[in-house]
Design a protein around this motif. Structure first.
Motif, PDB file in Angstrom:
ATOM      1  N   ILE A  98      33.069  66.545  29.223  1.00 49.31           N
ATOM      2  CA  ILE A  98      32.428  65.230  29.356  1.00 49.31           C
ATOM      3  C   ILE A  98      33.463  64.207  29.827  1.00 49.31           C
ATOM      4  CG2 ILE A  98      31.254  63.367  28.131  1.00 49.31           C
ATOM      5  CD1 ILE A  98      29.507  65.816  28.583  1.00 49.31           C
ATOM      6  N   ALA A  99      34.678  64.274  29.288  1.00 47.27           N
ATOM      7  CA  ALA A  99      35.736  63.338  29.693  1.00 47.27           C
ATOM      8  C   ALA A  99      36.040  63.490  31.177  1.00 47.27           C
ATOM      9  CB  ALA A  99      36.984  63.563  28.855  1.00 47.27           C
ATOM     10  N   GLU A 100      36.063  64.725  31.668  1.00 45.91           N
ATOM     11  CA  GLU A 100      36.313  64.948  33.090  1.00 45.91           C
ATOM     12  C   GLU A 100      35.174  64.394  33.950  1.00 45.91           C
ATOM     13  OE1 GLU A 100      38.964  65.953  34.593  1.00 45.91           O
ATOM     14  OE2 GLU A 100      40.113  66.676  32.886  1.00 45.91           O
ATOM     15  N   GLN A 101      33.949  64.542  33.483  1.00 46.82           N
ATOM     16  CA  GLN A 101      32.809  63.997  34.232  1.00 46.82           C
ATOM     17  C   GLN A 101      32.858  62.472  34.262  1.00 46.82           C
ATOM     18  OE1 GLN A 101      29.285  65.675  32.461  1.00 46.82           O
ATOM     19  NE2 GLN A 101      29.667  67.711  33.312  1.00 46.82           N
ATOM     20  N   GLU A 130      45.843  68.372  21.887  1.00 44.21           N
ATOM     21  CA  GLU A 130      45.911  69.563  22.739  1.00 44.21           C
ATOM     22  C   GLU A 130      45.161  69.355  24.062  1.00 44.21           C
ATOM     23  OE1 GLU A 130      44.363  72.740  20.383  1.00 44.21           O
ATOM     24  OE2 GLU A 130      45.984  72.588  18.919  1.00 44.21           O
ATOM     25  N   GLY A 131      44.359  68.329  24.168  1.00 45.96           N
ATOM     26  CA  GLY A 131      43.617  68.061  25.399  1.00 45.96           C
ATOM     27  C   GLY A 131      42.232  68.689  25.415  1.00 45.96           C
ATOM     28  N   ARG A 132      41.754  69.207  24.286  1.00 45.48           N
ATOM     29  CA  ARG A 132      40.415  69.785  24.230  1.00 45.48           C
ATOM     30  C   ARG A 132      39.349  68.716  24.018  1.00 45.48           C
ATOM     31  NH1 ARG A 132      40.038  73.101  19.635  1.00 45.48           N
ATOM     32  NH2 ARG A 132      41.966  72.225  18.850  1.00 45.48           N
ATOM     33  N   LEU A 133      39.751  67.555  23.557  1.00 46.80           N
ATOM     34  CA  LEU A 133      38.859  66.402  23.400  1.00 46.80           C
ATOM     35  C   LEU A 133      39.461  65.221  24.157  1.00 46.80           C
ATOM     36  CD1 LEU A 133      37.921  66.507  19.592  1.00 46.80           C
ATOM     37  CD2 LEU A 133      36.571  67.330  21.508  1.00 46.80           C
ATOM     38  N   GLY A 134      38.618  64.282  24.473  1.00 43.72           N
ATOM     39  CA  GLY A 134      39.067  63.070  25.145  1.00 43.72           C
ATOM     40  C   GLY A 134      38.425  61.851  24.513  1.00 43.72           C
ATOM     41  N   ILE A 135      38.868  60.680  24.929  1.00 44.88           N
ATOM     42  CA  ILE A 135      38.311  59.421  24.423  1.00 44.88           C
ATOM     43  C   ILE A 135      37.823  58.609  25.619  1.00 44.88           C
ATOM     44  CG2 ILE A 135      38.768  57.290  23.169  1.00 44.88           C
ATOM     45  CD1 ILE A 135      40.939  58.794  21.632  1.00 44.88           C
ATOM     46  N   VAL A 136      36.595  58.135  25.509  1.00 48.80           N
ATOM     47  CA  VAL A 136      35.963  57.333  26.551  1.00 48.80           C
ATOM     48  C   VAL A 136      35.647  55.961  25.970  1.00 48.80           C
ATOM     49  CG1 VAL A 136      33.919  57.135  28.022  1.00 48.80           C
ATOM     50  CG2 VAL A 136      34.980  59.362  27.663  1.00 48.80           C
ATOM     51  N   ARG A 173      35.592  60.721  34.115  1.00 51.29           N
ATOM     52  CA  ARG A 173      36.683  60.413  35.041  1.00 51.29           C
ATOM     53  C   ARG A 173      36.182  60.447  36.490  1.00 51.29           C
ATOM     54  NH1 ARG A 173      41.890  63.968  34.705  1.00 51.29           N
ATOM     55  NH2 ARG A 173      42.249  62.643  32.910  1.00 51.29           N
ATOM     56  N   ALA A 174      35.309  61.394  36.805  1.00 49.03           N
ATOM     57  CA  ALA A 174      34.772  61.505  38.164  1.00 49.03           C
ATOM     58  C   ALA A 174      33.883  60.311  38.506  1.00 49.03           C
ATOM     59  CB  ALA A 174      33.995  62.803  38.322  1.00 49.03           C
ATOM     60  N   GLN A 217      38.323  54.357  35.145  1.00 48.78           N
ATOM     61  CA  GLN A 217      38.756  53.289  34.252  1.00 48.78           C
ATOM     62  C   GLN A 217      38.134  53.414  32.860  1.00 48.78           C
ATOM     63  OE1 GLN A 217      37.754  49.750  36.403  1.00 48.78           O
ATOM     64  NE2 GLN A 217      39.662  49.774  37.564  1.00 48.78           N
ATOM     65  N   GLN A 218      37.045  54.135  32.729  1.00 53.10           N
ATOM     66  CA  GLN A 218      36.380  54.277  31.434  1.00 53.10           C
ATOM     67  C   GLN A 218      36.990  55.392  30.589  1.00 53.10           C
ATOM     68  OE1 GLN A 218      34.135  51.984  30.396  1.00 53.10           O
ATOM     69  NE2 GLN A 218      34.699  51.038  32.334  1.00 53.10           N
ATOM     70  N   LEU A 219      37.795  56.240  31.182  1.00 57.95           N
ATOM     71  CA  LEU A 219      38.457  57.307  30.440  1.00 57.95           C
ATOM     72  C   LEU A 219      39.698  56.715  29.783  1.00 57.95           C
ATOM     73  CD1 LEU A 219      38.530  60.288  29.660  1.00 57.95           C
ATOM     74  CD2 LEU A 219      39.939  60.678  31.681  1.00 57.95           C
ATOM     75  N   ALA A 220      39.665  56.624  28.451  1.00 55.03           N
ATOM     76  CA  ALA A 220      40.762  56.000  27.724  1.00 55.03           C
ATOM     77  C   ALA A 220      41.881  56.988  27.432  1.00 55.03           C
ATOM     78  CB  ALA A 220      40.242  55.389  26.421  1.00 55.03           C
ATOM     79  N   LEU A 221      41.545  58.251  27.123  1.00 52.36           N
ATOM     80  CA  LEU A 221      42.573  59.226  26.783  1.00 52.36           C
ATOM     81  C   LEU A 221      42.067  60.631  27.045  1.00 52.36           C
ATOM     82  CD1 LEU A 221      45.332  59.908  25.376  1.00 52.36           C
ATOM     83  CD2 LEU A 221      44.030  60.094  23.263  1.00 52.36           C
TER      84      LEU A 221
END
Length: 181
Positions: free
Chosen positions: A148-151, A129-135, A153-154, A158-162
């Motif tokens: 946290i995933a958005e931070q 659903e996009g409420r969690l991400g993978i780093v 990404r900022a 390249q470290q944001l996997a999903l």
């Protein structure tokens, strides 16, 4: 066949330029008189050798300066990468949601390969659903909140996997395109 370096330098005009610089340095009154006294041996060959040696020295200096600039640029890039990695590490402290008892696998593409992370059923639904991400950090894939995933990404995309975008177009089976399994 390729010209020798000497021929290339002569054609490019570097040797001629060096020769003119040498003549400009020597004052006219310090030059030996022309046509008087002992006959001078031909200087053409010797001048060319001196000019060629000088051209080699100029080329070596230019190459050394270029190597130094490249090394400095590489060192600066490495320093910036270390700083980004440290910022992400500090951001992730206490924010990782991976569970040791996770029983399901979530596959995703990262770096041109299919990767996987172990999650429980609740985390799997939240990831989709996009409420969690993978780093990706230090060779591990860490489940984190969307914020946290958005931070991350900022700081370093390249470290944001999903991170699934809930508004992303889906194909005809209703599953977002980045969901492989």
């Amino acid at each position: 066949m390729a010209d020798s370096l000497r021929d290339q330098l002569l054609k490019s005009g570097i040797v001629k330029q060096v020769r003119e610089e040498q003549r400009a340095k020597v004052p006219k009154d310090a030059r030996p008189p022309q046509g008087k006294g002992k006959p001078r041996p031909p200087q053409g060959r010797r001048d060319e050798e001196i000019d060629l040696a000088r051209a080699y020295a100029i080329r070596a200096q230019a190459e050394a300066a270029e190597r130094k600039r490249a090394e400095q640029a590489a060192a600066e890039q490495a320093r910036l990468k270390r700083e980004r990695k440290a910022r992400i590490q500090k951001l992730l402290e206490g924010q990782v949601l991976n569970k040791a008892e996770a029983d399901q696998v979530r596959h995703f593409e990262y770096g041109g390969k299919i990767r996987r992370v172990h999650v429980d059923a609740e985390q799997l639904a939240a990831l989709n659903e996009g409420r969690l991400g993978i780093v990706q950090q230090n060779g591990r894939y860490l489940v984190v909140s969307q914020a946290i995933a958005e931070q991350v990404r900022a700081i370093d995309p390249q470290q944001l996997a999903l991170l699934v975008d809930p508004n992303e177009a889906t194909d005809d089976d209703g599953v977002p395109d980045d969901l492989m399994w």
